[in-house]
Write a protein that holds these residues in place. Sequence first.
Motif, PDB file in Angstrom:
ATOM      1  N   THR A  17       0.866  -1.178   0.000  1.00  0.00           N
ATOM      2  CA  THR A  17       0.000   0.000   0.000  1.00  0.00           C
ATOM      3  C   THR A  17       0.901   1.226   0.000  1.00  0.00           C
ATOM      4  O   THR A  17       1.722   1.389   0.905  1.00  0.00           O
ATOM      5  CB  THR A  17      -0.917   0.005   1.241  1.00  0.00           C
ATOM      6  OG1 THR A  17      -1.659  -1.212   1.272  1.00  0.00           O
ATOM      7  CG2 THR A  17      -1.875   1.189   1.189  1.00  0.00           C
ATOM      8  N   PHE A  18       0.748   2.084  -1.002  1.00  0.00           N
ATOM      9  CA  PHE A  18       1.672   3.190  -1.207  1.00  0.00           C
ATOM     10  C   PHE A  18       0.933   4.523  -1.230  1.00  0.00           C
ATOM     11  O   PHE A  18      -0.252   4.592  -1.546  1.00  0.00           O
ATOM     12  CB  PHE A  18       2.447   2.992  -2.516  1.00  0.00           C
ATOM     13  CG  PHE A  18       3.184   1.685  -2.563  1.00  0.00           C
ATOM     14  CD1 PHE A  18       4.443   1.555  -1.999  1.00  0.00           C
ATOM     15  CD2 PHE A  18       2.602   0.562  -3.145  1.00  0.00           C
ATOM     16  CE1 PHE A  18       5.120   0.354  -2.015  1.00  0.00           C
ATOM     17  CE2 PHE A  18       3.267  -0.654  -3.171  1.00  0.00           C
ATOM     18  CZ  PHE A  18       4.531  -0.753  -2.605  1.00  0.00           C
ATOM     19  N   SER A  28      -3.243   8.281  -0.681  1.00  0.00           N
ATOM     20  CA  SER A  28      -3.008   6.931  -1.179  1.00  0.00           C
ATOM     21  C   SER A  28      -2.902   6.936  -2.693  1.00  0.00           C
ATOM     22  O   SER A  28      -3.484   7.786  -3.379  1.00  0.00           O
ATOM     23  CB  SER A  28      -4.144   6.002  -0.746  1.00  0.00           C
ATOM     24  OG  SER A  28      -4.178   5.893   0.663  1.00  0.00           O
ATOM     25  N   GLU A  29      -2.160   5.999  -3.196  1.00  0.00           N
ATOM     26  CA  GLU A  29      -1.936   5.880  -4.640  1.00  0.00           C
ATOM     27  C   GLU A  29      -3.268   5.638  -5.340  1.00  0.00           C
ATOM     28  O   GLU A  29      -3.966   4.672  -5.049  1.00  0.00           O
ATOM     29  CB  GLU A  29      -0.992   4.696  -4.871  1.00  0.00           C
ATOM     30  CG  GLU A  29      -0.370   4.622  -6.223  1.00  0.00           C
ATOM     31  CD  GLU A  29       0.680   3.524  -6.284  1.00  0.00           C
ATOM     32  OE1 GLU A  29       1.864   3.852  -6.406  1.00  0.00           O
ATOM     33  OE2 GLU A  29       0.305   2.332  -6.170  1.00  0.00           O
ATOM     34  N   LEU A 138       1.905   1.056  11.035  1.00  0.00           N
ATOM     35  CA  LEU A 138       1.544   1.980   9.959  1.00  0.00           C
ATOM     36  C   LEU A 138       0.828   1.183   8.883  1.00  0.00           C
ATOM     37  O   LEU A 138       1.197   0.043   8.596  1.00  0.00           O
ATOM     38  CB  LEU A 138       2.789   2.650   9.378  1.00  0.00           C
ATOM     39  CG  LEU A 138       3.541   3.614  10.302  1.00  0.00           C
ATOM     40  CD1 LEU A 138       4.793   4.131   9.601  1.00  0.00           C
ATOM     41  CD2 LEU A 138       2.653   4.780  10.695  1.00  0.00           C
ATOM     42  N   LYS A 139      -0.170   1.773   8.272  1.00  0.00           N
ATOM     43  CA  LYS A 139      -0.968   1.060   7.274  1.00  0.00           C
ATOM     44  C   LYS A 139      -0.388   1.187   5.866  1.00  0.00           C
ATOM     45  O   LYS A 139      -1.011   0.800   4.898  1.00  0.00           O
ATOM     46  CB  LYS A 139      -2.413   1.579   7.293  1.00  0.00           C
ATOM     47  CG  LYS A 139      -3.079   1.547   8.663  1.00  0.00           C
ATOM     48  CD  LYS A 139      -3.076   0.136   9.253  1.00  0.00           C
ATOM     49  CE  LYS A 139      -3.759   0.108  10.626  1.00  0.00           C
ATOM     50  NZ  LYS A 139      -3.652  -1.226  11.270  1.00  0.00           N
ATOM     51  N   ALA A 159      10.254   3.050   2.921  1.00  0.00           N
ATOM     52  CA  ALA A 159       9.587   1.804   2.542  1.00  0.00           C
ATOM     53  C   ALA A 159       9.760   0.759   3.635  1.00  0.00           C
ATOM     54  O   ALA A 159      10.827   0.634   4.229  1.00  0.00           O
ATOM     55  CB  ALA A 159      10.156   1.276   1.225  1.00  0.00           C
ATOM     56  N   ARG A 160       8.688   0.038   3.869  1.00  0.00           N
ATOM     57  CA  ARG A 160       8.741  -1.090   4.805  1.00  0.00           C
ATOM     58  C   ARG A 160       9.363  -2.272   4.059  1.00  0.00           C
ATOM     59  O   ARG A 160       8.699  -2.961   3.278  1.00  0.00           O
ATOM     60  CB  ARG A 160       7.328  -1.444   5.284  1.00  0.00           C
ATOM     61  CG  ARG A 160       7.279  -2.447   6.429  1.00  0.00           C
ATOM     62  CD  ARG A 160       5.905  -3.087   6.572  1.00  0.00           C
ATOM     63  NE  ARG A 160       4.802  -2.150   6.479  1.00  0.00           N
ATOM     64  CZ  ARG A 160       4.178  -1.608   7.529  1.00  0.00           C
ATOM     65  NH1 ARG A 160       4.570  -1.911   8.737  1.00  0.00           N
ATOM     66  NH2 ARG A 160       3.165  -0.769   7.345  1.00  0.00           N
ATOM     67  N   ASP A 161      10.643  -2.492   4.287  1.00  0.00           N
ATOM     68  CA  ASP A 161      11.366  -3.513   3.528  1.00  0.00           C
ATOM     69  C   ASP A 161      10.806  -4.904   3.798  1.00  0.00           C
ATOM     70  O   ASP A 161      10.795  -5.770   2.916  1.00  0.00           O
ATOM     71  CB  ASP A 161      12.855  -3.473   3.874  1.00  0.00           C
ATOM     72  CG  ASP A 161      13.713  -4.186   2.848  1.00  0.00           C
ATOM     73  OD1 ASP A 161      13.783  -3.698   1.698  1.00  0.00           O
ATOM     74  OD2 ASP A 161      14.292  -5.234   3.172  1.00  0.00           O
ATOM     75  N   THR A 162      10.331  -5.121   5.002  1.00  0.00           N
ATOM     76  CA  THR A 162       9.798  -6.434   5.358  1.00  0.00           C
ATOM     77  C   THR A 162       8.438  -6.706   4.729  1.00  0.00           C
ATOM     78  O   THR A 162       7.879  -7.790   4.916  1.00  0.00           O
ATOM     79  CB  THR A 162       9.708  -6.580   6.889  1.00  0.00           C
ATOM     80  OG1 THR A 162       9.328  -5.327   7.480  1.00  0.00           O
ATOM     81  CG2 THR A 162      11.034  -6.993   7.484  1.00  0.00           C
TER      82      THR A 162
END
Length: 212
Positions: A17-18, A28-29, A138-139, A159-162
């Motif tokens: 989700t970006f 949101s994208e 964070l969502k 970015a959430r790398d995981t």
Amino acid sequence: SLESWKSDGFVKEWSGTFATAVDTNVESESDKKERWVGFPRMNSICSNLLHHKNIREKLQTRSDASQNENKEWNLKHGKTKEDLGTFDWLIASDRNSGARHRKDLSNANVQEFTTGLRGIQSVKSLTAMVVFEKSLDLKLDGIQFTGKDAQYGSLGWVARDTSKPGRERKDGEECWVLQSHPDAAKKLLKGKYKIGEIREMAKDVLIGDFLN
């Protein structure tokens, strides 16, 4: 092609989700974009491309190149001067190959290559990976910043790398990659040349702005 990489399984789609942060809003994208990453890690792309019956690897070797009268490429080991072979093609994968300090290419007919590379300007960037002991709840998995909003400080992309395929963790810890906006990096790096000082500054600034 990407299709063959997908079928061979060394890239997978990053379905997160970006959003983009503009002023006080995080939007949101609207149009979902395809994002593909190396699986299970980024260098899987390189290692799989090299895994071919007609490719012989010689790693950790700096070679000097020269072109003979038949337009073939001769490669010699940069230190030992060992002959590494003669080849029809030479692939240069980074802009440093066209730098002026590469004297070995100075007599080769590659002016279009070197001239084109020397016209490319580097974009400065600061990057940090931070591991949190537990989820930040964070969502979003990636946020783009414009670099024009002072409240977000130096941030250009986080970015959430995981959340990427292959980077998941079982211990509940969460990894984030923080990257500066080019304009911020240019200001932050001005007059700084010591790598230790730059690393400490990058850590303090990026983490501070992300937490804020």
